[in-house]
Design an enzyme around this catalytic site. Structure first.
Site, PDB file in Angstrom:
ATOM      1  N   LYS A  65      -3.043  15.209  -4.116  1.00  0.00           N
ATOM      2  CA  LYS A  65      -3.080  16.296  -4.998  1.00  0.00           C
ATOM      3  C   LYS A  65      -4.418  17.243  -4.650  1.00  0.00           C
ATOM      4  O   LYS A  65      -4.365  18.451  -4.956  1.00  0.00           O
ATOM      5  CB  LYS A  65      -3.388  15.839  -6.334  1.00  0.00           C
ATOM      6  N   LYS A 108      -2.961  11.059   4.253  1.00  0.00           N
ATOM      7  CA  LYS A 108      -1.896  10.983   3.017  1.00  0.00           C
ATOM      8  C   LYS A 108      -1.738  12.242   2.510  1.00  0.00           C
ATOM      9  O   LYS A 108      -2.570  12.911   2.180  1.00  0.00           O
ATOM     10  CB  LYS A 108      -2.024   9.632   2.234  1.00  0.00           C
ATOM     11  N   LYS A 151     -13.666   9.103  -1.928  1.00  0.00           N
ATOM     12  CA  LYS A 151     -13.660   9.948  -2.901  1.00  0.00           C
ATOM     13  C   LYS A 151     -15.181  10.102  -3.055  1.00  0.00           C
ATOM     14  O   LYS A 151     -15.783  11.330  -3.336  1.00  0.00           O
ATOM     15  CB  LYS A 151     -13.365   9.397  -4.241  1.00  0.00           C
TER      16      LYS A 151
HETATM   17  P1  TYM Z   1      -2.168   8.883  -8.556  1.00  0.00           P
HETATM   18  O1  TYM Z   1      -2.220   9.865  -9.700  1.00  0.00           O
HETATM   19  O2  TYM Z   1      -3.112   9.235  -7.139  1.00  0.00           O
HETATM   20  O3  TYM Z   1      -0.861   8.676  -7.623  1.00  0.00           O
HETATM   21  C1  TYM Z   1       0.122   8.349  -8.641  1.00  0.00           C
HETATM   22  C2  TYM Z   1       1.159   7.315  -7.866  1.00  0.00           C
HETATM   23  O4  TYM Z   1       1.709   8.210  -6.751  1.00  0.00           O
HETATM   24  C3  TYM Z   1       1.447   7.484  -5.364  1.00  0.00           C
HETATM   25  N1  TYM Z   1       1.219   8.243  -4.360  1.00  0.00           N
HETATM   26  C4  TYM Z   1       1.918   8.199  -3.255  1.00  0.00           C
HETATM   27  N2  TYM Z   1       2.964   7.700  -2.637  1.00  0.00           N
HETATM   28  C5  TYM Z   1       3.362   7.979  -1.473  1.00  0.00           C
HETATM   29  N3  TYM Z   1       2.818   8.799  -0.663  1.00  0.00           N
HETATM   30  C6  TYM Z   1       1.921   9.617  -1.089  1.00  0.00           C
HETATM   31  N4  TYM Z   1       1.229  10.604  -0.326  1.00  0.00           N
HETATM   32  C7  TYM Z   1       1.289   9.176  -2.459  1.00  0.00           C
HETATM   33  N5  TYM Z   1       0.047   9.935  -2.966  1.00  0.00           N
HETATM   34  C8  TYM Z   1       0.093   9.226  -4.271  1.00  0.00           C
HETATM   35  C9  TYM Z   1       0.143   6.595  -5.820  1.00  0.00           C
HETATM   36  O5  TYM Z   1       0.168   5.245  -4.832  1.00  0.00           O
HETATM   37  C10 TYM Z   1       0.665   6.227  -7.362  1.00  0.00           C
HETATM   38  O6  TYM Z   1       1.576   5.035  -7.404  1.00  0.00           O
HETATM   39  N6  TYM Z   1      -4.943   5.086  -9.976  1.00  0.00           N
HETATM   40  C11 TYM Z   1      -3.668   5.527  -9.989  1.00  0.00           C
HETATM   41  C12 TYM Z   1      -3.274   5.763 -11.389  1.00  0.00           C
HETATM   42  C13 TYM Z   1      -3.023   4.517 -12.114  1.00  0.00           C
HETATM   43  C14 TYM Z   1      -2.338   3.363 -12.389  1.00  0.00           C
HETATM   44  C15 TYM Z   1      -2.805   2.352 -12.928  1.00  0.00           C
HETATM   45  C16 TYM Z   1      -1.123   3.064 -11.345  1.00  0.00           C
HETATM   46  C17 TYM Z   1      -4.179   4.407 -13.165  1.00  0.00           C
HETATM   47  N7  TYM Z   1      -3.700   3.147 -13.784  1.00  0.00           N
HETATM   48  C18 TYM Z   1      -2.035   1.406 -13.483  1.00  0.00           C
HETATM   49  C19 TYM Z   1      -0.559   1.942 -11.614  1.00  0.00           C
HETATM   50  C20 TYM Z   1      -0.984   1.093 -12.678  1.00  0.00           C
HETATM   51  C21 TYM Z   1      -3.811   6.801  -9.150  1.00  0.00           C
HETATM   52  O7  TYM Z   1      -4.706   7.494  -9.020  1.00  0.00           O
HETATM   53  O8  TYM Z   1      -2.505   7.433  -8.779  1.00  0.00           O
END
Ligand code: TYM
Length: 330
Positions: free
Chosen positions: A196, A193, A112
Site C-alpha cells: 500500500k 511485494k 518498516k
Molecule cells: P496488511 O494490512 O498489510 O495486509 C492485509 C492482508 O493482505 C495481505 N497482503 C498480501 N497478500 C498477497 N500479496 C501481497 N502483495 C500482499 N500485501 C498484503 C496481508 O498478508 C494481509 O493478510 N498486520 C496485518 C493486519 C493484522 C492482522 C491481525 C492480520 C492486524 N491484526 C490479526 C491477521 C490477524 C497487516 O498489516 O496486514
C-alpha cells in the site's frame, strides 16, 4: 464447536489486488466454514503517522470494500479494532510476556523501521497487538498473505509462553494461505511485494481503480527479455502476471499452461488486465451502492463490535485472573 477464523487489514492507503487475492478474497470464500471475525485494524495503522482525516475516511472505505467484496454481515462480524478496547488491554498483558528479542527478529519491523526517521515504540510492539487480535477471540485459523506468516507464528509463540507460565489459556492459531495469490508482487518491480505504501505510479492496482487505469498499469508491467510465455523459464514479472490471472479466474495449472504457453507478452497483459477488470467492476459497483448509505455502514460496524465484545471481555478477564492481577468479584 465451529472453529473461529480471524483476520485483519490496516486502513492505511489504498487496498490493492494483493490484499484482495492474498486475504480478502480468500476470506469471502471461506467465511461460511467458520465463525468469522474480520477486523479493520486502525490501532495498527497509527504505528506510522497517518493524517487523521485520511485515516477516518480509510476506515469507512475499507468497511465498504469488505461488504462489496462479499463479506456477509449476517454471518461474519466486521469489527473496527479500536471500538473493542479489549484489543489494547490484552496487547499490554501480552507485552509483559513477550521477550524483546522475539520482536527484534521480525522482518517487517526491520523493513518498516529502516524507512522511518524516528521509530515509534508502537511499531516495535505491533506484532504483540496483532497477537492480541488473534488470541482475544481464541481464533483457530488466521487467513493472511505470506508476508504476515511470521507474525502469526509469533502469536503462537506468545500463546505458548503464556500457557506455560500461567496454565492453558489460549488456543493455538494456524495460518491459512490462499492457494494462489498469497504473495502478489509489485507490477513495476516484481522482486518486491505489492504494498500500500510504495510510491511508484505503476506499482499496484487499487481495488477501486477505474478500468482505464487498471489497463494502463498492467500494460506497463515489468516482464523479462523473452517475448512470449514459457512457463519453465519465465522471470518473476511474468510469473506474477500469471498468478494474478490464475487467482482471479480460478483456473487450474493445466489450463494455465495450455492457454498461455507461447503467448506474446502484449497479449498476456491484455488478458490479465481484462480478467482483473471483470473481477473488480462488480465489486466497485456494489461499493458505490453501499457507501451511498453511511448509516448502513455504521450499523454493521456497531453490530460487529456489539457481537464480539462479550467474547473479548471474557478472554481479558480470564487472562487477568490467570496472571493474578486485580479482578473484582462478580
Ligand atoms: P496488511 O494490512 O498489510 O495486509 C492485509 C492482508 O493482505 C495481505 N497482503 C498480501 N497478500 C498477497 N500479496 C501481497 N502483495 C500482499 N500485501 C498484503 C496481508 O498478508 C494481509 O493478510 N498486520 C496485518 C493486519 C493484522 C492482522 C491481525 C492480520 C492486524 N491484526 C490479526 C491477521 C490477524 C497487516 O498489516 O496486514
Amino acid at each position: 464447536m465451529i472453529p473461529r477464523v480471524l483476520s485483519g487489514i490496516q486502513p492505511s492507503g489504498n487496498l490493492h489486488i494483493g490484499n484482495y487475492l492474498g486475504a480478502l478474497g480468500n476470506w469471502v470464500k471461506i467465511q461460511h466454514e467458520y465463525e468469522s471475525i474480520f477486523c479493520i485494524v486502525d490501532l495498527h495503522a497509527i504505528t506510522v503517522y497517518q493524517k487523521p482525516d485520511e485515516l477516518r475516511a480509510s476506515i469507512r472505505e475499507i468497511a465498504g470494500i469488505f461488504l462489496a467484496a462479499g463479506i456477509d454481515p449476517k454471518h461474519s462480524k466486521i469489527v473496527v479494532q479500536s471500538t473493542v478496547p479489549a484489543h489494547s488491554e490484552l496487547a499490554w498483558l501480552l507485552t509483559c510476556v513477550t521477550p524483546m528479542g522475539w520482536l527484534e527478529r521480525m522482518t517487517q519491523f526491520k523493513a518498516k523501521a529502516a524507512a522511518q526517521e524516528s521509530v515509534g515504540d508502537g511499531l516495535f510492539q505491533y506484532p504483540v497487538l496483532m497477537a492480541a487480535d488473534i488470541l482475544l477471540y481464541q481464533a483457530n485459523v488466521v487467513p493472511v498473505g505470506e508476508d504476515q506468516m511470521q507474525h502469526v507464528e509469533l502469536a503462537r509463540d506468545i500463546a505458548q509462553r503464556f500457557n506455560s507460565l500461567y496454565g492453558e489459556t489460549f488456543t493455538m492459531p494456524a495460518t491459512r494461505l490462499a492457494t494462489v495469490g498469497a504473495r502478489i508482487m509489485g507490477l513495476d518491480d516484481p522482486t518486491a511485494k505489492m504494498s500500500k505504501s510504495a510510491t511508484g505510479a505503476g506499482h499496484r492496482v487499487g481495488l477501486l481503480d477505474p478500468p482505464d487505469r487498471i489497463r494502463k498499469t498492467i500494460m506497463k508491467a515489468t516482464t523479462d527479455s523473452n517475448s512470449a510465455v514459457d512457463l519453465d523459464t519465465m522471470g518473476p514479472g511474468v510469473k506474477n502476471l500469471l498468478a494474478i490471472y490464475q487467482a482471479f479466474t480460478g483456473w487450474t495449472n493445466d489450463q494455465m499452461r495450455a492457454h498461455f504457453t507461447g503467448m506474446r507478452y502484449g497479449d498476456l497483459k491484455k488478458q490479465v488486465a481484462e480478467a482483473t477488470i471483470a473481477s473488480l467492476e462488480p465489486m466497485q459497483q456494489r461499493y458505490r451502492d453501499i457507501t451511498a448509505d453511511p448509516a448502513y455502514l455504521d450499523g454493521i460496524l456497531q453490530a460487529g463490535a456489539d457481537a464480539v465484545t462479550p467474547v473479548a471481555n471474557s478472554t481479558v478477564r480470564l487472562v487477568k485472573e490467570r496472571m493474578g492481577i486485580y479482578t473484582p468479584s462478580r
